[in-house]
Design a protein around this motif. Structure first.
Motif, PDB file in Angstrom:
ATOM      1  N   PRO A   1       0.813  -1.230   0.000  1.00 56.94           N
ATOM      2  CA  PRO A   1       0.000   0.000   0.000  1.00 56.94           C
ATOM      3  C   PRO A   1       0.844   1.277   0.000  1.00 56.94           C
ATOM      4  CG  PRO A   1      -0.070  -1.077   2.148  1.00 56.94           C
ATOM      5  CD  PRO A   1       0.600  -2.037   1.214  1.00 56.94           C
ATOM      6  N   VAL A   2       2.051   1.191   0.555  1.00 56.52           N
ATOM      7  CA  VAL A   2       2.930   2.369   0.563  1.00 56.52           C
ATOM      8  C   VAL A   2       3.337   2.737  -0.859  1.00 56.52           C
ATOM      9  CG1 VAL A   2       5.139   3.296   1.362  1.00 56.52           C
ATOM     10  CG2 VAL A   2       3.783   1.832   2.879  1.00 56.52           C
ATOM     11  N   ALA A   3       3.622   1.731  -1.679  1.00 53.13           N
ATOM     12  CA  ALA A   3       3.972   1.976  -3.074  1.00 53.13           C
ATOM     13  C   ALA A   3       2.790   2.581  -3.830  1.00 53.13           C
ATOM     14  CB  ALA A   3       4.433   0.683  -3.741  1.00 53.13           C
ATOM     15  N   LYS A   4       1.585   2.068  -3.554  1.00 54.30           N
ATOM     16  CA  LYS A   4       0.394   2.613  -4.202  1.00 54.30           C
ATOM     17  C   LYS A   4       0.197   4.077  -3.814  1.00 54.30           C
ATOM     18  CE  LYS A   4      -2.191  -1.757  -4.470  1.00 54.30           C
ATOM     19  NZ  LYS A   4      -2.424  -1.750  -5.916  1.00 54.30           N
ATOM     20  N   GLU A   5       0.400   4.367  -2.536  1.00 51.64           N
ATOM     21  CA  GLU A   5       0.257   5.742  -2.064  1.00 51.64           C
ATOM     22  C   GLU A   5       1.268   6.655  -2.755  1.00 51.64           C
ATOM     23  OE1 GLU A   5       1.786   8.315   1.695  1.00 51.64           O
ATOM     24  OE2 GLU A   5       1.328   6.191   2.028  1.00 51.64           O
ATOM     25  N   ALA A   6       2.518   6.188  -2.843  1.00 53.53           N
ATOM     26  CA  ALA A   6       3.559   6.984  -3.485  1.00 53.53           C
ATOM     27  C   ALA A   6       3.225   7.236  -4.952  1.00 53.53           C
ATOM     28  CB  ALA A   6       4.910   6.272  -3.364  1.00 53.53           C
ATOM     29  N   ALA A   7       2.655   6.242  -5.635  1.00 52.38           N
ATOM     30  CA  ALA A   7       2.308   6.390  -7.048  1.00 52.38           C
ATOM     31  C   ALA A   7       1.306   7.524  -7.252  1.00 52.38           C
ATOM     32  CB  ALA A   7       1.750   5.079  -7.586  1.00 52.38           C
ATOM     33  N   GLU A   8       0.369   7.662  -6.319  1.00 52.26           N
ATOM     34  CA  GLU A   8      -0.611   8.739  -6.455  1.00 52.26           C
ATOM     35  C   GLU A   8       0.026  10.107  -6.229  1.00 52.26           C
ATOM     36  OE1 GLU A   8      -3.464   7.981  -7.753  1.00 52.26           O
ATOM     37  OE2 GLU A   8      -2.702   5.924  -7.681  1.00 52.26           O
ATOM     38  N   ARG A   9       0.995  10.152  -5.347  1.00 59.26           N
ATOM     39  CA  ARG A   9       1.710  11.419  -5.129  1.00 59.26           C
ATOM     40  C   ARG A   9       2.559  11.747  -6.366  1.00 59.26           C
ATOM     41  NH1 ARG A   9      -1.136  10.513  -1.622  1.00 59.26           N
ATOM     42  NH2 ARG A   9      -2.363  11.644  -3.178  1.00 59.26           N
ATOM     43  N   PHE A  10       3.083  10.711  -7.025  1.00 60.45           N
ATOM     44  CA  PHE A  10       3.875  10.935  -8.239  1.00 60.45           C
ATOM     45  C   PHE A  10       3.040  11.634  -9.315  1.00 60.45           C
ATOM     46  CE2 PHE A  10       6.651   6.936  -7.303  1.00 60.45           C
ATOM     47  CZ  PHE A  10       7.295   7.633  -6.299  1.00 60.45           C
ATOM     48  N   VAL A  11       1.761  11.272  -9.391  1.00 61.36           N
ATOM     49  CA  VAL A  11       0.883  11.884 -10.383  1.00 61.36           C
ATOM     50  C   VAL A  11       0.785  13.384 -10.146  1.00 61.36           C
ATOM     51  CG1 VAL A  11      -1.473  11.967 -11.267  1.00 61.36           C
ATOM     52  CG2 VAL A  11      -0.436   9.757 -10.713  1.00 61.36           C
ATOM     53  N   GLU A  12       0.661  13.774  -8.877  1.00 64.86           N
ATOM     54  CA  GLU A  12       0.601  15.199  -8.546  1.00 64.86           C
ATOM     55  C   GLU A  12       1.909  15.892  -8.925  1.00 64.86           C
ATOM     56  OE1 GLU A  12      -2.171  16.645  -7.298  1.00 64.86           O
ATOM     57  OE2 GLU A  12      -3.120  14.684  -7.532  1.00 64.86           O
TER      58      GLU A  12
END
Length: 455
Positions: A235-246
């Protein structure tokens, strides 16, 4: 009369054509010519196909040496790759060097590492950029702040932190120090009136922050990471991926401590893989040099120059392999000339430090200066090593029509003495000169360079 006039009769009268002269070329010449021509064409096609095949094999081997994770060059697979390269050692040597010379960001492993490191610092960087942008937008052309605009405590804290960080960086240029002065002036109040250039310097700082966004290969690498990390179970990787989009949208975003730790861990892994590949390429290049020297093959002096220039590489393992390869080539006068040149190249040409997609002009200049300093130290150490070897084994050196004593005096001892006062390398120069002096004075046939001390 038949009514036909003389013109009609003349037109109907048969005319004699010119006599045939036969073929332009005699048969005894034509047949051998076509045989030779066809043979030449076939030979050319075969040669081109063979060359393309060799290039494909060598490039494949070079790519495997660079990219195959965990490859041991001393193992079976590593030796197989090296043996295939040694069948064409000169070409393999050049291909390996070209691969090492490629810009780091063009390698996907390094592009990923750089993208992840930028993502970790995005929160602080975007906060600073926001403060600088807000101040620049509310600053008049004369440097004064617009009426009704005030720097609050939060903005002042960001400015003070930025000033402290910049003051601690001893590599900043004069222009960058002037920008720091403006930031300090703003953080203090400002208590003194503007002098005029403040607006221009804040705009310059803002243009530098434009380099802090994701561009080029870093943006492409981050897009790939978004796709990959969204598919992970963590889940940490998924969370980071969403921040990458921003971040890709150049919007404020900050990673959680857990996501930042994951990014740093993955960035270290990617950079380690890239470093291992470069070190293996350096080792492979050394083995090609060894093969070239063993077979008595010739290297053109531009290729020697390029190889010696690799002494500036930021990875120590690469520099070590190149240094040992240069040592094998030490008997060439071109090698000695180029090592001498880089040992005495104490400054860079700052006009070559241009702005790039990723770096400002000042950042590029700093990287060039660091690389030059690394290469200069390696070259000084190599000159001292060559000087000692020449004193002890002068018959092994092939200096052509040059006067050996004069040549080595100019390009070894003379070069070392020219940079004896350079603070960065003074210790290495002193050690190199002392080693050569001791070796020269210890010769049973008498000293060649330190004659006065021997008397």
């Amino acid at each position: 009369m038949s009514g036909r006039n003389g013109v009609e009769q003349e037109q109907q009268a048969p005319t004699m054509g010119e006599a045939a002269i036969g073929p332009l070329l005699p048969k005894w010449f034509t047949k051998p010519f076509y045989v030779v021509f066809v043979t030449f064409c076939v030979f050319g096609i075969v040669s081109i196909v063979r060359s393309m095949h060799v290039q494909a094999v060598l490039r494949s081997s070079i790519e495997a040496v660079n990219a195959q994770e965990g490859l041991d060059l001393s193992g079976a697979e590593g030796r197989r790759l090296l043996d295939s390269m040694k069948e064409h050692p000169v070409d393999s040597f050049l291909y390996a060097n070209q691969q090492i010379l490629q810009d780091e960001e063009k390698d996907l492993r390094m592009a990923r590492a750089m993208a992840l490191r930028r993502a970790v610092g995005w929160g602080g960087s975007s906060k600073r950029k926001s403060v600088v942008q807000k101040i620049a937008e509310n600053m008049n052309d004369d440097g004064s702040l617009a009426a009704g605009f005030a720097i609050d405590d939060q903005m002042r804290g960001v400015l003070q932190e930025l000033v402290e960080e910049r003051r601690a960086d001893l590599e900043l240029t004069y222009v960058e120090d002037l920008i720091t002065d403006v930031l300090a002036w703003l953080a203090e109040g400002p208590v003194e009136p503007a002098r005029g250039p403040e607006k221009r310097r804040m705009d310059a700082l803002l243009s530098q922050y434009a380099k802090r966004t994701f561009l080029g290969t870093e943006a492409e690498a981050l897009e790939l990471l978004i796709q990959e990390w969204r598919q992970e179970a963590d889940p940490v990787a998924k969370e980071a991926a969403e921040r990458f989009v921003e971040m890709l949208g150049d919007r404020p975003a900050e990673l959680s401590p857990e996501a930042a730790a994951l990014c740093i861990q993955r960035a270290n892994q990617w950079e380690d893989m890239y470093r291992d590949g470069m070190v293996r390429l350096g080792a492979a290049g050394y083995e090609m040099v060894e093969q070239i020297v063993t077979e008595g093959r010739r290297l053109d002096h531009p290729h020697i120059y390029q190889y010696v220039s690799l002494l500036d590489h930021r990875f120590e393992g690469v520099r070590q392999s190149v240094a040992e390869g240069v040592w094998l080539l030490r008997h060439s006068k071109f090698t000695i000339r180029f090592v001498s040149y880089f040992a005495t190249k104490t400054a860079i040409n700052s006009t070559l430090a241009v702005e790039t997609l990723r770096l400002t002009r000042e950042e590029n200049e700093r990287e060039m200066r660091r690389a030059n300093n690394r290469r200069m130290r390696e070259a000084v150490a190599m000159l001292g090593r060559i000087g000692v070897d020449y004193v002890q084994n002068s018959a092994d050196y092939e200096l052509g029509d040059q006067d050996p004593e004069e040549f080595m005096g100019d390009f070894v001892l003379g070069a070392l003495q020219d940079v004896a006062d350079e603070e960065l390398i003074a210790d290495l120069v002193a050690e190199a000169l002392e080693n050569v002096r001791r070796a020269d004075l210890a010769q049973p046939d008498g000293a060649r360079f330190f004659v006065q001390e021997a008397e």
